[in-house]
Design a protein around this motif. Sequence first.
Motif, PDB file in Angstrom:
ATOM      1  N   ASN A  62      -4.437   4.880  -1.973  1.00  0.00           N
ATOM      2  CA  ASN A  62      -5.294   5.874  -1.334  1.00  0.00           C
ATOM      3  C   ASN A  62      -6.125   5.270  -0.206  1.00  0.00           C
ATOM      4  O   ASN A  62      -6.379   5.913   0.807  1.00  0.00           O
ATOM      5  N   TYR A  63      -6.526   4.011  -0.417  1.00  0.00           N
ATOM      6  CA  TYR A  63      -7.219   3.280   0.662  1.00  0.00           C
ATOM      7  C   TYR A  63      -6.300   3.182   1.874  1.00  0.00           C
ATOM      8  O   TYR A  63      -6.700   3.500   3.001  1.00  0.00           O
ATOM      9  N   ALA A  64      -5.055   2.765   1.639  1.00  0.00           N
ATOM     10  CA  ALA A  64      -4.094   2.608   2.729  1.00  0.00           C
ATOM     11  C   ALA A  64      -3.795   3.951   3.388  1.00  0.00           C
ATOM     12  O   ALA A  64      -3.660   4.047   4.612  1.00  0.00           O
ATOM     13  N   LEU A  65      -3.723   4.985   2.563  1.00  0.00           N
ATOM     14  CA  LEU A  65      -3.416   6.321   3.100  1.00  0.00           C
ATOM     15  C   LEU A  65      -4.513   6.798   4.054  1.00  0.00           C
ATOM     16  O   LEU A  65      -4.241   7.356   5.121  1.00  0.00           O
ATOM     17  N   ARG A  66      -5.746   6.565   3.670  1.00  0.00           N
ATOM     18  CA  ARG A  66      -6.855   6.986   4.552  1.00  0.00           C
ATOM     19  C   ARG A  66      -6.902   6.113   5.806  1.00  0.00           C
ATOM     20  O   ARG A  66      -7.315   6.566   6.865  1.00  0.00           O
ATOM     21  N   MET A  67      -6.488   4.853   5.668  1.00  0.00           N
ATOM     22  CA  MET A  67      -6.550   3.960   6.819  1.00  0.00           C
ATOM     23  C   MET A  67      -5.437   4.234   7.828  1.00  0.00           C
ATOM     24  O   MET A  67      -5.653   4.156   9.031  1.00  0.00           O
ATOM     25  N   VAL A  68      -4.220   4.529   7.337  1.00  0.00           N
ATOM     26  CA  VAL A  68      -3.088   4.688   8.269  1.00  0.00           C
ATOM     27  C   VAL A  68      -2.662   6.137   8.441  1.00  0.00           C
ATOM     28  O   VAL A  68      -2.010   6.475   9.430  1.00  0.00           O
ATOM     29  N   GLY A  69      -3.017   6.992   7.490  1.00  0.00           N
ATOM     30  CA  GLY A  69      -2.774   8.428   7.657  1.00  0.00           C
ATOM     31  C   GLY A  69      -1.381   8.904   7.282  1.00  0.00           C
ATOM     32  O   GLY A  69      -1.127  10.107   7.318  1.00  0.00           O
ATOM     33  N   HIS A  70      -0.450   8.010   6.939  1.00  0.00           N
ATOM     34  CA  HIS A  70       0.918   8.427   6.634  1.00  0.00           C
ATOM     35  C   HIS A  70       1.333   7.884   5.273  1.00  0.00           C
ATOM     36  O   HIS A  70       1.203   6.685   5.024  1.00  0.00           O
ATOM     37  N   PRO A  71       1.854   8.749   4.399  1.00  0.00           N
ATOM     38  CA  PRO A  71       2.200   8.308   3.039  1.00  0.00           C
ATOM     39  C   PRO A  71       3.182   7.133   3.012  1.00  0.00           C
ATOM     40  O   PRO A  71       2.986   6.190   2.260  1.00  0.00           O
ATOM     41  N   GLN A  72       4.224   7.190   3.854  1.00  0.00           N
ATOM     42  CA  GLN A  72       5.220   6.109   3.786  1.00  0.00           C
ATOM     43  C   GLN A  72       4.634   4.787   4.289  1.00  0.00           C
ATOM     44  O   GLN A  72       4.839   3.731   3.686  1.00  0.00           O
ATOM     45  N   ASP A  73       3.847   4.884   5.384  1.00  0.00           N
ATOM     46  CA  ASP A  73       3.191   3.671   5.898  1.00  0.00           C
ATOM     47  C   ASP A  73       2.212   3.130   4.863  1.00  0.00           C
ATOM     48  O   ASP A  73       2.093   1.914   4.670  1.00  0.00           O
ATOM     49  N   ALA A  74       1.503   4.077   4.210  1.00  0.00           N
ATOM     50  CA  ALA A  74       0.529   3.665   3.191  1.00  0.00           C
ATOM     51  C   ALA A  74       1.230   2.964   2.041  1.00  0.00           C
ATOM     52  O   ALA A  74       0.742   1.961   1.507  1.00  0.00           O
ATOM     53  N   PHE A  75       2.392   3.473   1.700  1.00  0.00           N
ATOM     54  CA  PHE A  75       3.149   2.859   0.602  1.00  0.00           C
ATOM     55  C   PHE A  75       3.625   1.451   0.982  1.00  0.00           C
ATOM     56  O   PHE A  75       3.525   0.500   0.188  1.00  0.00           O
ATOM     57  N   ASP A  76       4.139   1.345   2.219  1.00  0.00           N
ATOM     58  CA  ASP A  76       4.573   0.016   2.697  1.00  0.00           C
ATOM     59  C   ASP A  76       3.399  -0.962   2.704  1.00  0.00           C
ATOM     60  O   ASP A  76       3.530  -2.118   2.298  1.00  0.00           O
ATOM     61  N   LEU A  77       2.265  -0.451   3.179  1.00  0.00           N
ATOM     62  CA  LEU A  77       1.072  -1.304   3.245  1.00  0.00           C
ATOM     63  C   LEU A  77       0.617  -1.720   1.838  1.00  0.00           C
ATOM     64  O   LEU A  77       0.241  -2.873   1.609  1.00  0.00           O
ATOM     65  N   THR A  78       0.707  -0.777   0.913  1.00  0.00           N
ATOM     66  CA  THR A  78       0.323  -1.085  -0.477  1.00  0.00           C
ATOM     67  C   THR A  78       1.200  -2.208  -1.030  1.00  0.00           C
ATOM     68  O   THR A  78       0.719  -3.125  -1.693  1.00  0.00           O
ATOM     69  N   GLN A  79       2.488  -2.097  -0.711  1.00  0.00           N
ATOM     70  CA  GLN A  79       3.404  -3.167  -1.165  1.00  0.00           C
ATOM     71  C   GLN A  79       3.018  -4.509  -0.560  1.00  0.00           C
ATOM     72  O   GLN A  79       3.003  -5.529  -1.241  1.00  0.00           O
ATOM     73  N   GLU A  80       2.697  -4.491   0.721  1.00  0.00           N
ATOM     74  CA  GLU A  80       2.311  -5.738   1.392  1.00  0.00           C
ATOM     75  C   GLU A  80       1.053  -6.330   0.754  1.00  0.00           C
ATOM     76  O   GLU A  80       0.943  -7.538   0.571  1.00  0.00           O
ATOM     77  N   VAL A  81       0.114  -5.434   0.413  1.00  0.00           N
ATOM     78  CA  VAL A  81      -1.141  -5.906  -0.202  1.00  0.00           C
ATOM     79  C   VAL A  81      -0.847  -6.590  -1.529  1.00  0.00           C
ATOM     80  O   VAL A  81      -1.315  -7.705  -1.785  1.00  0.00           O
ATOM     81  N   PHE A  82      -0.034  -5.949  -2.363  1.00  0.00           N
ATOM     82  CA  PHE A  82       0.220  -6.536  -3.683  1.00  0.00           C
ATOM     83  C   PHE A  82       1.087  -7.803  -3.604  1.00  0.00           C
ATOM     84  O   PHE A  82       0.951  -8.705  -4.422  1.00  0.00           O
ATOM     85  N   MET A  83       1.969  -7.829  -2.602  1.00  0.00           N
ATOM     86  CA  MET A  83       2.729  -9.076  -2.415  1.00  0.00           C
ATOM     87  C   MET A  83       1.772 -10.200  -2.012  1.00  0.00           C
ATOM     88  O   MET A  83       1.903 -11.342  -2.474  1.00  0.00           O
ATOM     89  N   GLY A  84       0.804  -9.846  -1.146  1.00  0.00           N
ATOM     90  CA  GLY A  84      -0.198 -10.850  -0.728  1.00  0.00           C
ATOM     91  C   GLY A  84      -1.043 -11.301  -1.899  1.00  0.00           C
ATOM     92  O   GLY A  84      -1.330 -12.496  -2.055  1.00  0.00           O
ATOM     93  N   VAL A  85      -1.426 -10.342  -2.748  1.00  0.00           N
ATOM     94  CA  VAL A  85      -2.219 -10.681  -3.940  1.00  0.00           C
ATOM     95  C   VAL A  85      -1.407 -11.610  -4.841  1.00  0.00           C
ATOM     96  O   VAL A  85      -1.911 -12.606  -5.350  1.00  0.00           O
ATOM     97  N   HIS A  86      -0.150 -11.274  -5.007  1.00  0.00           N
ATOM     98  CA  HIS A  86       0.727 -12.064  -5.881  1.00  0.00           C
ATOM     99  C   HIS A  86       0.863 -13.499  -5.401  1.00  0.00           C
ATOM    100  O   HIS A  86       0.790 -14.446  -6.182  1.00  0.00           O
ATOM    101  N   ARG A  87       1.034 -13.642  -4.085  1.00  0.00           N
ATOM    102  CA  ARG A  87       1.188 -14.993  -3.525  1.00  0.00           C
ATOM    103  C   ARG A  87      -0.092 -15.819  -3.654  1.00  0.00           C
ATOM    104  O   ARG A  87      -0.050 -17.029  -3.792  1.00  0.00           O
ATOM    105  N   ASN A  88      -1.236 -15.123  -3.581  1.00  0.00           N
ATOM    106  CA  ASN A  88      -2.522 -15.848  -3.574  1.00  0.00           C
ATOM    107  C   ASN A  88      -3.240 -15.822  -4.913  1.00  0.00           C
ATOM    108  O   ASN A  88      -4.409 -16.202  -4.991  1.00  0.00           O
ATOM    109  N   LEU A  89      -2.555 -15.355  -5.948  1.00  0.00           N
ATOM    110  CA  LEU A  89      -3.215 -15.174  -7.245  1.00  0.00           C
ATOM    111  C   LEU A  89      -3.824 -16.475  -7.767  1.00  0.00           C
ATOM    112  O   LEU A  89      -4.921 -16.478  -8.331  1.00  0.00           O
ATOM    113  N   ALA A  90      -3.133 -17.579  -7.556  1.00  0.00           N
ATOM    114  CA  ALA A  90      -3.655 -18.869  -8.030  1.00  0.00           C
ATOM    115  C   ALA A  90      -4.941 -19.252  -7.301  1.00  0.00           C
ATOM    116  O   ALA A  90      -5.714 -20.064  -7.798  1.00  0.00           O
ATOM    117  N   GLY A  91      -5.147 -18.659  -6.119  1.00  0.00           N
ATOM    118  CA  GLY A  91      -6.357 -18.979  -5.336  1.00  0.00           C
ATOM    119  C   GLY A  91      -7.563 -18.171  -5.764  1.00  0.00           C
ATOM    120  O   GLY A  91      -8.672 -18.416  -5.275  1.00  0.00           O
TER     121      GLY A  91
END
Lengths: 182, 212
Positions: free
Chosen positions: A35-64
């Motif tokens: 929902n954060y991504a949706l309000r920021m980019v305005g498009h459901p598909q873009d928001a979904f892609d962005l959400t995936q990118e966020v969680f991939m980033g979280v996953h990579r940096n989890l040890a940090g």
Amino acid sequence: MLATVTDETLVSRAIAGSDSAWNKLIKRYEKRVYNYALRMVGHPQDAFDLTQEVFMGVHRNLAGFRGDGAFPAWLFRIASYRCTDYLRRRRNDEPFDDERGFISSLPGPQEQAFTTHANHQISTALQQLPVEQRQVVELKFFQHFTFEDIAGQLGISPNTAKTRLYSALRKLKQHEELRDAL
Amino acid sequence: MLCEHANSRLVEYAEGVLDTDTQLEIKRHVEDCDTCQSDYAAIHQWRTMASHWHEESPPAQPHFMAVTHSNHYNWWDRLRHWFPTFASATALVLVTVMYAQQFQSAGVLPSNAATNYDSLPKLPQATQAAVVDSVLKTSRDQRQAELSTLLKILTAEMNRRSADTENSLRYIISTQIQGQKELDLLYGQLEVLLANPENTALLSTPHEGVPQ
């Protein structure tokens, strides 16, 4: 009553290799981040892609994640960074007019993409703001972070965060969509 | 309150997180200030609007759920996370082993103490009492013999010293008696000499023929 497992515990288990803990962590925050991504980019598909990118980033940096602050604050620091990067890339792909500046080739938020009219109007109003101001409005009014938290997430001072919020509010006051949304 | 002070805290005022006095001061200021009234209205509108946002669900198939640790969470990340714990545990084990080995090599801890203890025969209570009595009797007899020996040594020493002292006294007395006898003899000889008139004349002229 069952006690809720804390974010820190789930993070530790996820680092240790537990897929179940990682999935629980995603389940707990995926809607909020989407929902954060949706309000920021305005498009459901873009928001979904962005959400995936966020969680991939979280996953990579989890040890940090050192656990010295709240997990949501850390999560949204990554989300803010990904979002800014995403919007910058999108802007670079847009055509530039000498008189009008960047011209968005993408359509605005489509009403059928939202479950309510209010959501569509809010999203439309937010798209009128520069990314920096939009982020502060989002983190303040929708995520309820303090100005100190917002400053930490965006790498700015609390006063700058406050100034950006007031600039955004004055700009939005003149926006007709906002009145409609209310 | 100055407008700039009140205006910069309108968000916190709307959230109601300020102390009571400040809340009241800002409330009074907002009532009299058009700019702050307008800003406060905008803040209030956005707060209201945010509360009206209906949570959207992400499209089906959240692919990031399928991300597994085996694929994306490599051994280096796990090692980086668990290394401090692993290093601490290893250090603790090493220190414990070195400590135990130090005592074993010094002979303080017998390596087969438990085996020796277990190999001791199980004695009935009466036998145990007899053993204790025997040990005590042996101990008593031994101590008595030691004391007797010591007493004999002390007595011999005292006798020896007494004999020595007696001999010394006897020697002193005999020496004195001997000296007295010699003295008496000298007096006798002197009287004999003085009884002779020739010797008397000789004695009256001491400067002649008598060495000084």
